[in-house]
Design a protein around this motif. Structure first.
Motif, short mmCIF file in Angstrom:
data_model
loop_
_atom_site.label_atom_id
_atom_site.label_comp_id
_atom_site.label_asym_id
_atom_site.label_seq_id
_atom_site.Cartn_x
_atom_site.Cartn_y
_atom_site.Cartn_z
N LEU A 18 95.62 54.73 43.48
CA LEU A 18 95.42 52.96 44.23
C LEU A 18 94.79 52.23 42.52
N GLY A 19 95.28 52.67 41.71
CA GLY A 19 94.50 51.75 40.52
C GLY A 19 93.08 51.28 40.54
N ARG A 20 92.25 52.09 41.61
CA ARG A 20 90.88 51.37 41.41
C ARG A 20 90.31 52.11 39.97
N ASP A 21 89.32 50.92 39.86
CA ASP A 21 88.59 51.97 38.33
C ASP A 21 87.31 52.52 38.90
N TYR A 22 88.27 54.36 38.14
CA TYR A 22 87.28 55.03 37.95
C TYR A 22 86.11 55.06 38.08
N LEU A 23 85.43 54.72 37.09
CA LEU A 23 83.66 54.35 36.86
C LEU A 23 83.17 53.97 37.19
N ALA A 24 83.69 52.50 38.45
CA ALA A 24 83.18 51.46 39.82
C ALA A 24 83.06 52.56 40.30
N ARG A 25 84.36 53.30 40.99
CA ARG A 25 83.67 53.86 42.07
C ARG A 25 82.71 55.27 42.29
N LEU A 26 82.75 55.47 40.57
CA LEU A 26 82.07 56.45 40.79
C LEU A 26 80.23 55.95 40.79
N MET A 27 80.17 54.57 40.53
CA MET A 27 79.16 54.17 40.08
C MET A 27 78.62 54.07 41.36
N TYR A 28 79.90 53.38 42.32
CA TYR A 28 79.17 52.74 43.85
C TYR A 28 78.66 54.27 44.88
N GLY A 29 79.79 54.85 44.44
CA GLY A 29 79.76 56.48 45.22
C GLY A 29 78.58 57.30 44.58
N ALA A 30 77.66 56.68 43.28
CA ALA A 30 76.35 57.49 43.72
C ALA A 30 75.34 57.07 45.13
N ARG A 31 75.78 55.75 44.96
CA ARG A 31 74.52 54.61 45.97
C ARG A 31 74.88 56.13 47.53
N ILE A 32 76.06 56.56 47.67
CA ILE A 32 76.41 57.56 49.22
C ILE A 32 75.77 58.65 48.85
N SER A 33 75.98 58.76 47.64
CA SER A 33 75.04 59.82 47.63
C SER A 33 73.59 59.82 47.97
N LEU A 34 72.87 58.94 47.36
CA LEU A 34 71.48 58.85 46.71
C LEU A 34 71.45 58.15 48.89
N ILE A 35 71.53 57.43 49.47
CA ILE A 35 71.65 57.16 50.71
C ILE A 35 72.13 57.97 51.62
N ILE A 36 72.83 58.86 51.96
CA ILE A 36 72.42 61.21 52.55
C ILE A 36 72.17 61.48 52.14
N GLY A 37 71.58 61.70 51.27
CA GLY A 37 70.61 62.57 50.72
C GLY A 37 69.21 62.04 51.31
N ILE A 38 68.64 60.63 51.12
CA ILE A 38 67.24 59.84 51.35
C ILE A 38 67.31 60.05 52.84
N GLY A 39 68.42 59.32 53.68
CA GLY A 39 68.60 59.47 55.18
C GLY A 39 68.12 60.60 55.40
N THR A 40 69.22 61.96 55.53
CA THR A 40 69.18 63.08 55.50
C THR A 40 67.74 63.55 55.94
N ALA A 41 67.41 63.71 54.47
CA ALA A 41 65.22 63.98 54.41
C ALA A 41 65.15 63.81 54.75
N VAL A 42 65.09 62.44 55.02
CA VAL A 42 63.68 61.47 56.29
C VAL A 42 63.61 62.25 57.74
N ILE A 43 65.01 61.56 58.11
CA ILE A 43 64.93 62.34 59.97
C ILE A 43 64.70 63.93 59.69
N SER A 44 65.49 65.20 58.92
CA SER A 44 65.48 66.00 59.16
C SER A 44 63.82 66.58 58.87
N GLY A 45 63.30 66.17 58.08
CA GLY A 45 61.79 65.97 57.35
C GLY A 45 61.40 66.17 58.54
N LEU A 46 60.94 64.69 58.86
CA LEU A 46 60.32 64.16 60.60
C LEU A 46 60.43 64.93 61.65
N ILE A 47 61.56 65.65 61.78
CA ILE A 47 62.06 65.85 63.26
C ILE A 47 61.61 68.06 63.13
#
Lengths: 305, 298, 334
Positions: B84-113
């Motif tokens: 779609l003509g979107r800059d791949y580097l920018a998507r990659l950098m913003y994608g790191a946010r998603i992975s990190l949020i998923i990782g941390i968020g999941t670890a917190v919830i599952s860690g508590l339980i």
């Protein structure tokens, strides 16, 4: 042994019942299943008709008991999308997935166990480092990406293997490697750790003091003790592979139960999903039960309590 | 035994902090993992300042530009653009946010339980332990990918839902590890001593047990973080995780899949990013275990 | 006494560590004859266990063994390749360990582990090996021997397991048995039974027996000769009678003062003890190892003491003091 087996069997049955309740309950997670089935264009009358036809208007307990009773007779309901019996659908596709799972776990064991033993026998050697590298890489490699990379390498750059389909054994090679590699790190680490612990045990020293030759000490006295925890792990990993098969089968278009799962989930085909969760869970429960029996056979301390 | 005396002689002059620092700095895995993770964290945090491109901005005139190392690529889009003509580097950098949020968020919830269940099972034993062990067995019997996919499909895919679903599914290892570590500590004399002087259960758990199991907790948390990141990528890859146009790395691989034969960079790049992120978290987790408890190395 | 079974000359064990080399065994020499029991005594960490493992060539991988002579049954076993050493272990030379609870493999039956030992070294049928296992189990005082063969180690008590261990090491009729503190892990009542059993079997099979222990009461009852180790060195050896009646080395005397003797030790009188700690054995160690704890320490003790002949024939000890200036049994310690 008999008492132990019966106890394990009873536990397995209780777990199976619990799992069946959960997979049944999943249907209601979205709220009203009739609305989900009717789709966006359904009128209130349509939805009411679906509700009555599938019996969603009855109390939950009745619906559950009815579902279980029919499941016990091999009736897992009817697929909305495929318009066929869920039971037939699942068992038509299951052989492919079981073949894949079996070859993958054998691949993993064949790779991980010898490597783990070699690494334990010579700690910090080259082979130990290689084993560590394989396990660290394996844990970090996303299976879908690994699968695509293999396709690029072995089907595109060097056209050695077919990229998709499930007709011949060649179609199973890449899926087996991908799925098997996923289970390798855990099995290898456990084999290595178990072997390291066993090799420093007093009974290994006794075996050596009796003059047994090193291969006998390793194969007879060390391996059997080290392999006991690996059996349980292999069963657990096989269960995980059933889940992993969804990803792998969808990448390689391998028409097994995993592929069916992906198809039915993306089409909101709830009875099929429900049936698959139940069947996958039951396979896992059976496997862990069998691995308990194998362990009891291997370890007299479990067998003769 | 002889070894122990020797080691004792060796480290007698150092404070525990110094020893720990020495071990950390001398451990390749920790250093590599921590460095890579910090870099990815910084990129994720400062993504808007690091790239002039908007990861969501489509430019159909600039579709499928290959990365700079390709003859047809250019410095404007270092890692090229997608279909779609979107800059791949920018998507990659913003994608790191998603992975990190998923990782941390999941670890917190599952860690508590998992921690609550595991500590309760280990501390109280008996019926509580039986119940928790049963829960763990049931949880392990359910295929994670299948259940997660089904739930996301039913409830609808979004970042929050994926975090919640994974958090509710991945607590088993926390529970297993916390249960066994608590059991070990539970029978130590100092716990008995605390009970004998009349400390409350809460006080014993927080002052006597938790400090001794927190190392294991951190190690499991890193491993589960990595696990969650991989699972999210797999779910998104199957189209039932985070939904477009979010630049989840799994989704990027999925979108590039069609162009596999012609433009493999579309899948190589986000996949490699995923690999590096998960690898560095695992290296750090393994390293923490080596450094804090070298005797448990294996 | 009979022929010489084992001769050890100047046996040394070094363990390289990050901080320097550890010298747990520093050139010890002794011998065992057929039909003789040699007790090696000394406190924990004095190197007696490592010395026995060194004879069996079962030291941990990192440890380095050296010796001038190591002769078993007239054959040099110092430079044997591992495969030849395997033929000797469990065959002409057996070893019994400290921990009966963990020294037997938990996943094989007693019978399997005993039969395996004999069939490793002799060409015998399983049935014959089984018969021998049964007769040996009976000999070590295990009732219902035939049915025990089918049992697993975890079904037996510690005392029984140690008896099985002894029977297992007797399968090939060895010339020498090394028992490394075989009763430390057992109940006190069982300890005496096992030791008397060992002494009895040693006579019956006419073997050499090396018994490693720190229990001097045991030594007094079954030893023919005694070797006393301290901090990796042999500090005194001689016949049991001479060691007990006129110990020459201050450490031996200290050890003897630690045991209460009925009739002699008065009620309420404190037992002897040896103050101080054992020196570190890392790096180069010179001088008398016992100097720091010796009640009669002299300036010369900073140099290595010589080996001297003791008051009785065959008795020798390593000390700067000469044996005439010592009063046997006198309270040399505070």
């Amino acid at each position: 042994m008999l008492v132990y087996s019966l106890k394990r069997l009873a536990l397995a049955l209780v777990v199976a019942v619990t799992v069946s309740i959960i997979s049944f309950g999943l249907l209601y997670l979205s709220g009203d299943p009739a609305i989900a089935m009717g789709g966006e264009s359904a009128t209130a009358e349509d939805i009411q008709a679906i509700r009555v036809f599938y019996g969603f208007d009855r109390p939950l307990v009745v619906q559950y008991l009815d579902w279980v009773a029919r499941a016990l007779h091999g009736d897992l309901g009817k697929s909305y999308y495929f318009d066929a019996s869920v039971f037939d659908l699942v068992f038509q596709r299951l052989p492919v997935t079981l073949t894949l799972g079996l070859s993958a776990i054998l691949f993993a064991i064949a790779l991980a166990v010898p490597l783990g033993i070699a690494a334990a026998v010579r700690p910090n050697s080259l082979i130990d480092r290689l084993a560590l590298l394989i396990s660290v890489m394996g844990q970090a490699l996303p299976s879908f990406w690994f699968a695509l990379m293999l396709i690029v390498l072995l089907s595109v750059t060097y056209p050695l293997l077919p990229p998709s389909g499930s007709e011949t054994w060649a179609h199973f090679v890449m899926p087996t490697v991908v799925l098997g590699y996923y289970a390798t790190p855990a099995i290898m680490r456990l084999t290595r750790a178990g072997m390291l612990e066993v090799l420093t045990s007093d009974y290994i020293r006794t075996a050596r003091a009796k003059g047994l030759r090193p291969p006998v000490v390793l194969a007879k006295h060390a391996l059997r003790n080290a392999v006991i925890p690996v059996v349980s792990l292999a069963a657990v990993q096989f269960g995980f592979m059933l889940g992993g098969s969804i990803v792998v089968e969808s990448v390689f278009a391998l028409h097994g139960a995993g592929f069916l799962a992906w198809e039915s989930i993306s089409r909101n085909d709830l009875p099929t999903v429900q049936g698959l969760i139940l069947v996958f869970s039951l396979i896992y429960i059976t496997l862990t039960f069998l691995s308990d029996l194998v362990n009891a056979w291997l370890d007299p301390r479990i067998r003769i309590g | 035994m002889t070894d122990l005396t020797a080691k004792a002689d060796d480290i007698i002059a150092l404070t525990p902090g110094q020893i720990l620092r020495r071990r950390i700095l001398g451990h390749q895995g920790v250093m590599i993992g921590a460095t890579a993770l910090v870099l990815i964290l910084l990129v994720a945090l400062f993504a808007p300042f690091l790239t002039p491109h908007d990861p969501y901005l489509q430019d159909l005139g600039a579709r499928m530009i290959p990365p700079v190392w390709d003859a047809r690529g250019g410095w404007d889009h270092v890692l090229g653009t997608d279909h779609l003509g979107r800059d791949y580097l920018a998507r990659l950098m913003y994608g790191a946010r998603i992975s990190l949020i998923i990782g941390i968020g999941t670890a917190v919830i599952s860690g508590l339980i998992g921690t609550c269940l595991g500590v309760a099972a280990g501390f109280f034993g008996g019926r509580v332990d039986m119940a928790v062990t049963f829960l763990i067995t049931v949880r392990l019997s359910m295929p994670v990918v299948l259940v997660a996919l089904a739930v996301v499909a039913l409830v609808g895919g979004s970042l929050e839902i994926v975090i919640l679903v994974l958090g509710l599914l991945l607590w088993d290892r926390f529970a297993v590890v916390m249960r066994s570590s608590t059991m070990q500590i539970r029978h130590m004399d100092y716990v008995a001593a605390a009970q004998a002087v009349g400390c409350s259960i809460g006080r014993i758990v927080f002052t006597e047990i938790m400090p001794n199991v927190v190392n294991n907790l951190i190690i499991v948390a890193t491993l589960e973080m990595a696990h969650a990141i991989i699972l999210e990528a797999a779910l998104s890859f199957l189209g039932l995780g985070v939904q477009p146009p979010l630049p989840s790395w799994g989704l990027m691989v999925s979108e590039g899949k069609e162009m596999l034969f012609f433009d493999p960079y579309l899948i190589t790049i986000p996949g490699a990013a995923l690999f590096v992120l998960v690898l560095s978290i695992n290296l750090l987790g393994d390293g923490i275990r080596d450094v804090t408890a070298p005797e448990n190395r294996n | 006494m009979g022929e010489r079974i084992l001769e050890v000359e100047n046996l040394t064990v070094d363990i390289p560590l990050a901080v320097g080399t550890l010298h747990p065994v520093q050139g010890i020499s002794f011998h065992v004859d057929r039909g003789e029991t040699l007790c090696i005594v000394g406190e924990s960490g004095c190197g007696k266990s490592l010395a026995s493992l060194a004879i069996m060539d079962l030291l941990p991988k990192r440890a380095v063994r050296r010796a001038d002579r190591l002769v078993l049954d007239g054959k040099d076993i110092l430079n044997l390749p591992e495969s030849r050493m395997c033929d000797i272990r469990g065959n002409t030379m057996g070893m019994i360990f400290q921990e009966p609870m963990t020294s037997l493999n938990p996943v094989y039956t007693i019978g399997n582990q005993m039969i395996e030992t004999l069939r490793r070294h002799r060409r015998v049928s399983v049935e014959d090996a089984r018969d021998r296992a049964i007769s040996l189990l009976e000999k070590v005082g295990i009732s219902a021997a035939a049915s025990r063969l089918g049992q697993y180690p975890h079904q037996l008590s510690g005392g029984l397991r140690q008896r099985v261990m002894i029977a297992m090491m007797l399968m090939c009729g060895p010339d020498l048995i090394i028992a490394d503190e075989p009763t430390t892990a057992l109940d006190v009542t069982i300890q005496a039974q096992i030791l008397l059993l060992l002494a009895e079997l040693q006579r019956e099979f006419n073997m050499g027996l090396i018994l490693i222990t720190h229990d001097l009461g045991v030594v007094a009852r079954i030893a023919d000769r005694v070797a006393v180790m301290y901090a990796g060195q042999m500090v005194e050896q001689g016949s049991a009678a001479s060691i007990f009646t006129h110990p020459a080395h201050p450490y031996t005397r200290g050890l003897l003062d630690c045991i209460p003797i009925p009739g002699k030790t008065r009620r309420g009188q404190p037992l002897g003890s040896i103050p101080g700690i054992v020196p570190s054995l890392i790096g180069t160690v010179t001088g008398c190892r016992f100097a720091a704890r010796c009640p009669r320490v002299l300036d010369v003790c900073a140099t290595d003491p010589p080996f001297r002949d003791g008051p009785a024939p065959g008795q020798a000890y390593r000390c700067h003091l000469d044996s005439t200036g010592s009063e046997p049994g006198a309270g040399a310690t505070p």
